[in-house]
Motif scaffolding. Structure first.
Motif, PDB file in Angstrom:
ATOM      1  N   GLN A  94      17.578   4.949   0.964  1.00 14.09           N
ATOM      2  CA  GLN A  94      18.296   3.670   1.095  1.00 14.09           C
ATOM      3  C   GLN A  94      17.931   2.693  -0.021  1.00 14.09           C
ATOM      4  OE1 GLN A  94      16.844   2.941   5.251  1.00 14.09           O
ATOM      5  NE2 GLN A  94      18.953   2.311   5.627  1.00 14.09           N
ATOM      6  N   MET A  95      16.925   3.033  -0.821  1.00 13.68           N
ATOM      7  CA  MET A  95      16.379   2.086  -1.799  1.00 13.68           C
ATOM      8  C   MET A  95      16.964   2.307  -3.194  1.00 13.68           C
ATOM      9  SD  MET A  95      14.315   0.435   0.093  1.00 13.68           S
ATOM     10  CE  MET A  95      14.969   0.875   1.682  1.00 13.68           C
ATOM     11  N   ASP A  96      16.980   1.223  -3.972  1.00 11.22           N
ATOM     12  CA  ASP A  96      17.371   1.330  -5.383  1.00 11.22           C
ATOM     13  C   ASP A  96      16.159   1.698  -6.248  1.00 11.22           C
ATOM     14  OD1 ASP A  96      20.170   0.521  -5.140  1.00 11.22           O
ATOM     15  OD2 ASP A  96      19.318  -1.382  -4.483  1.00 11.22           O
ATOM     16  N   GLN A  97      14.996   1.141  -5.890  1.00 13.92           N
ATOM     17  CA  GLN A  97      13.758   1.434  -6.626  1.00 13.92           C
ATOM     18  C   GLN A  97      12.596   1.410  -5.631  1.00 13.92           C
ATOM     19  OE1 GLN A  97      13.154  -0.987 -10.199  1.00 13.92           O
ATOM     20  NE2 GLN A  97      15.350  -1.402 -10.299  1.00 13.92           N
ATOM     21  N   ILE A  98      11.513   2.110  -5.994  1.00 13.30           N
ATOM     22  CA  ILE A  98      10.321   2.153  -5.133  1.00 13.30           C
ATOM     23  C   ILE A  98       9.109   1.649  -5.906  1.00 13.30           C
ATOM     24  CG2 ILE A  98       8.772   3.602  -3.734  1.00 13.30           C
ATOM     25  CD1 ILE A  98      11.518   3.785  -2.585  1.00 13.30           C
ATOM     26  N   ILE A  99       8.306   0.820  -5.219  1.00  9.70           N
ATOM     27  CA  ILE A  99       6.983   0.410  -5.730  1.00  9.70           C
ATOM     28  C   ILE A  99       5.944   1.169  -4.896  1.00  9.70           C
ATOM     29  CG2 ILE A  99       5.311  -1.474  -5.977  1.00  9.70           C
ATOM     30  CD1 ILE A  99       7.769  -3.416  -5.758  1.00  9.70           C
ATOM     31  N   THR A 100       4.993   1.812  -5.559  1.00  9.08           N
ATOM     32  CA  THR A 100       3.838   2.362  -4.847  1.00  9.08           C
ATOM     33  C   THR A 100       2.635   1.470  -5.142  1.00  9.08           C
ATOM     34  OG1 THR A 100       4.525   4.674  -4.745  1.00  9.08           O
ATOM     35  CG2 THR A 100       2.168   4.280  -4.811  1.00  9.08           C
ATOM     36  N   VAL A 101       1.935   1.074  -4.098  1.00 10.57           N
ATOM     37  CA  VAL A 101       0.689   0.318  -4.267  1.00 10.57           C
ATOM     38  C   VAL A 101      -0.439   1.346  -4.270  1.00 10.57           C
ATOM     39  CG1 VAL A 101      -0.792  -1.513  -3.366  1.00 10.57           C
ATOM     40  CG2 VAL A 101       1.695  -1.652  -3.059  1.00 10.57           C
ATOM     41  N   TYR A 102      -1.304   1.242  -5.280  1.00 14.19           N
ATOM     42  CA  TYR A 102      -2.375   2.240  -5.438  1.00 14.19           C
ATOM     43  C   TYR A 102      -3.759   1.600  -5.389  1.00 14.19           C
ATOM     44  CZ  TYR A 102      -5.637   5.488  -7.517  1.00 14.19           C
ATOM     45  OH  TYR A 102      -6.734   6.279  -7.722  1.00 14.19           O
ATOM     46  N   ALA A 103      -4.653   2.280  -4.693  1.00 18.51           N
ATOM     47  CA  ALA A 103      -6.090   1.947  -4.744  1.00 18.51           C
ATOM     48  C   ALA A 103      -6.847   3.259  -4.621  1.00 18.51           C
ATOM     49  CB  ALA A 103      -6.467   1.010  -3.600  1.00 18.51           C
ATOM     50  N   PRO A 104      -7.966   3.423  -5.338  1.00 21.16           N
ATOM     51  CA  PRO A 104      -8.720   4.673  -5.242  1.00 21.16           C
ATOM     52  C   PRO A 104      -9.349   4.842  -3.856  1.00 21.16           C
ATOM     53  CG  PRO A 104      -9.845   3.106  -6.679  1.00 21.16           C
ATOM     54  CD  PRO A 104      -8.541   2.489  -6.309  1.00 21.16           C
ATOM     55  N   LEU A 105      -9.663   6.076  -3.524  1.00 21.97           N
ATOM     56  CA  LEU A 105     -10.139   6.419  -2.183  1.00 21.97           C
ATOM     57  C   LEU A 105     -11.377   5.621  -1.771  1.00 21.97           C
ATOM     58  CD1 LEU A 105      -9.852   8.179   0.337  1.00 21.97           C
ATOM     59  CD2 LEU A 105     -11.195   9.940  -0.815  1.00 21.97           C
ATOM     60  N   ASP A 106     -12.337   5.451  -2.685  1.00 18.21           N
ATOM     61  CA  ASP A 106     -13.576   4.754  -2.298  1.00 18.21           C
ATOM     62  C   ASP A 106     -13.288   3.294  -1.927  1.00 18.21           C
ATOM     63  OD1 ASP A 106     -12.958   4.307  -5.016  1.00 18.21           O
ATOM     64  OD2 ASP A 106     -15.022   3.775  -5.515  1.00 18.21           O
ATOM     65  N   VAL A 107     -12.353   2.665  -2.639  1.00 19.45           N
ATOM     66  CA  VAL A 107     -11.986   1.270  -2.347  1.00 19.45           C
ATOM     67  C   VAL A 107     -11.281   1.202  -0.990  1.00 19.45           C
ATOM     68  CG1 VAL A 107     -10.527  -0.665  -3.097  1.00 19.45           C
ATOM     69  CG2 VAL A 107     -11.856   0.620  -4.781  1.00 19.45           C
ATOM     70  N   ARG A 108     -10.387   2.157  -0.737  1.00 14.57           N
ATOM     71  CA  ARG A 108      -9.654   2.194   0.534  1.00 14.57           C
ATOM     72  C   ARG A 108     -10.617   2.385   1.712  1.00 14.57           C
ATOM     73  NH1 ARG A 108      -5.406   6.800  -0.452  1.00 14.57           N
ATOM     74  NH2 ARG A 108      -4.546   6.130   1.548  1.00 14.57           N
ATOM     75  N   LEU A 109     -11.553   3.295   1.567  1.00 11.96           N
ATOM     76  CA  LEU A 109     -12.515   3.555   2.647  1.00 11.96           C
ATOM     77  C   LEU A 109     -13.320   2.297   2.949  1.00 11.96           C
ATOM     78  CD1 LEU A 109     -13.800   7.123   1.666  1.00 11.96           C
ATOM     79  CD2 LEU A 109     -12.508   6.535   3.732  1.00 11.96           C
ATOM     80  N   LYS A 110     -13.770   1.628   1.889  1.00 19.42           N
ATOM     81  CA  LYS A 110     -14.570   0.403   2.078  1.00 19.42           C
ATOM     82  C   LYS A 110     -13.757  -0.657   2.830  1.00 19.42           C
ATOM     83  CE  LYS A 110     -15.944  -2.963  -0.990  1.00 19.42           C
ATOM     84  NZ  LYS A 110     -16.156  -3.366  -2.363  1.00 19.42           N
ATOM     85  N   ARG A 111     -12.515  -0.857   2.396  1.00 21.14           N
ATOM     86  CA  ARG A 111     -11.643  -1.851   3.048  1.00 21.14           C
ATOM     87  C   ARG A 111     -11.407  -1.499   4.520  1.00 21.14           C
ATOM     88  NH1 ARG A 111      -6.996  -1.810  -1.544  1.00 21.14           N
ATOM     89  NH2 ARG A 111      -8.065  -3.099  -3.072  1.00 21.14           N
ATOM     90  N   LEU A 112     -11.095  -0.239   4.765  1.00 21.55           N
ATOM     91  CA  LEU A 112     -10.720   0.173   6.121  1.00 21.55           C
ATOM     92  C   LEU A 112     -11.905   0.148   7.079  1.00 21.55           C
ATOM     93  CD1 LEU A 112      -8.277   2.990   5.064  1.00 21.55           C
ATOM     94  CD2 LEU A 112      -7.653   0.969   6.395  1.00 21.55           C
ATOM     95  N   LEU A 113     -13.089   0.480   6.581  1.00 20.88           N
ATOM     96  CA  LEU A 113     -14.285   0.427   7.444  1.00 20.88           C
ATOM     97  C   LEU A 113     -14.603  -1.017   7.827  1.00 20.88           C
ATOM     98  CD1 LEU A 113     -16.429   3.202   5.728  1.00 20.88           C
ATOM     99  CD2 LEU A 113     -15.531   3.270   8.076  1.00 20.88           C
ATOM    100  N   GLN A 114     -14.286  -1.953   6.919  1.00 25.07           N
ATOM    101  CA  GLN A 114     -14.484  -3.375   7.233  1.00 25.07           C
ATOM    102  C   GLN A 114     -13.395  -3.888   8.179  1.00 25.07           C
ATOM    103  OE1 GLN A 114     -14.532  -5.134   3.303  1.00 25.07           O
ATOM    104  NE2 GLN A 114     -16.739  -4.920   3.094  1.00 25.07           N
ATOM    105  N   ARG A 115     -12.145  -3.437   7.961  1.00 23.14           N
ATOM    106  CA  ARG A 115     -11.009  -3.945   8.737  1.00 23.14           C
ATOM    107  C   ARG A 115     -10.910  -3.292  10.113  1.00 23.14           C
ATOM    108  NH1 ARG A 115      -5.087  -2.262   6.875  1.00 23.14           N
ATOM    109  NH2 ARG A 115      -5.436  -0.612   8.385  1.00 23.14           N
ATOM    110  N   ASP A 116     -10.981  -1.963  10.146  1.00 26.11           N
ATOM    111  CA  ASP A 116     -10.790  -1.208  11.400  1.00 26.11           C
ATOM    112  C   ASP A 116     -12.154  -0.776  11.928  1.00 26.11           C
ATOM    113  OD1 ASP A 116      -8.214  -1.540  10.560  1.00 26.11           O
ATOM    114  OD2 ASP A 116      -7.791   0.574  10.207  1.00 26.11           O
TER     115      ASP A 116
END
Length: 199
Positions: free
Chosen positions: A123-145
Motif C-alpha cells: 500500500q506504500m509508495d516508499q518505506i523507511i526502515t529504522v535501524y539500531a544494532p542489536l546491542d543497543v536494542r537489547l539495552k533499550r528493551l531491558l530498560q523499557r520492558d
C-alpha cells in the motif's frame, strides 16, 4: 498523496521517529494501536476471531483477551499466520479509510513492525526502515520492558524479519544507533517527501 511506511524490529525506535514526523504535522497511522482498535470494534472480524480461537478470545467486557491469544499463537507459527491472516486485511481497509480522511496533507506515515510480513508495504509508495544494532536494542528493551529477560527479547527478534533484509528492501534508512543524530535525518526525509508532493 504520498504514503510512506515506517518499519524496523523491536527496540529500534520506530515510534520515536514517527513522533518526530508527527511534530512536523504529518499524520501517523499506528498499525499496532489500530489493529487492537479494529479487533475490538469491527464486528465481522470479532466473529471471525471467535470462530477461529474460541469464546475466550474476548473478555466479558468485550476486550481482546491478549494473554489468551498470545498463549495460542506465540510458539505456533500456523496459528499466528491464521491470526494475522484474519486481522491484516481489516487493518488494511481501516488504513485506506484513514488515508481518505487526511486530505490536504502532503503525505502520511504508516508505522508497522510487520510491514513486509503483513504485505502492508504494497500500500506504500516508499518505506523507511529504522535501524539500531542489536546491542543497543537489547539495552533499550531491558530498560523499557522490565518484565522481559534478554532471552525473551532475543526470541522475539529471532522471529522478526532480519534488519539486513528490511534495510535492503527500504528506500530510506534512519540510523537510531546512539551514534548519529536522528532529527537531521528526519528533517532531510521530510524535505524530500514535501518536494516529491509538490512535483
Amino acid at each position: 498523496m504520498l504514503k510512506i511506511g515506517i518499519t524496523g524490529g523491536i527496540g529500534v525506535g520506530k515510534t520515536v521517529v514517527s513522533r518526530m514526523f508527527a511534530l512536523l504535522g504529518i499524520p501517523v497511522y499506528d498499525s499496532d494501536a489500530r489493529a487492537k482498535w479494529v479487533m475490538r470494534h469491527d464486528e465481522a472480524l470479532r466473529q471471525e476471531l471467535v470462530a477461529a480461537f474460541g469464546q475466550e478470545t474476548f473478555t466479558e467486557a468485550g476486550e481482546l483477551n491478549r494473554s489468551y491469544v498470545a498463549s495460542i499463537v506465540f510458539n505456533n507459527p500456523e496459528r499466528l499466520e491464521q491470526l494475522n491472516g484474519l486481522v491484516h486485511p481489516h487493518v488494511r481497509q481501516d488504513f485506506e479509510s484513514w488515508v481518505k480522511a487526511q486530505e490536504g496533507k502532503p503525505y502520511v506515515l504508516k508505522e508497522a513492525a510487520l510491514m513486509y510480513e503483513s504485505e502492508a508495504w504494497r500500500q506504500m509508495d516508499q518505506i523507511i526502515t529504522v535501524y539500531a544494532p542489536l546491542d543497543v536494542r537489547l539495552k533499550r528493551l531491558l530498560q523499557r520492558d522490565t518484565h522481559r529477560t534478554e532471552e525473551d527479547i532475543r526470541a522475539i527478534i529471532a522471529k522478526q524479519l532480519s534488519e539486513e533484509e528490511k534495510m535492503a528492501r527500504a528506500a530510506h534508512v534512519v540510523y537510531n544507533d546512539d551514534q548519529r543524530l536522528v532529527i537531521p535525518q528526519v528533517l532531510t526525509l521530510h524535505a524530500q517527501f514535501l518536494s516529491h508532493g509538490n512535483n
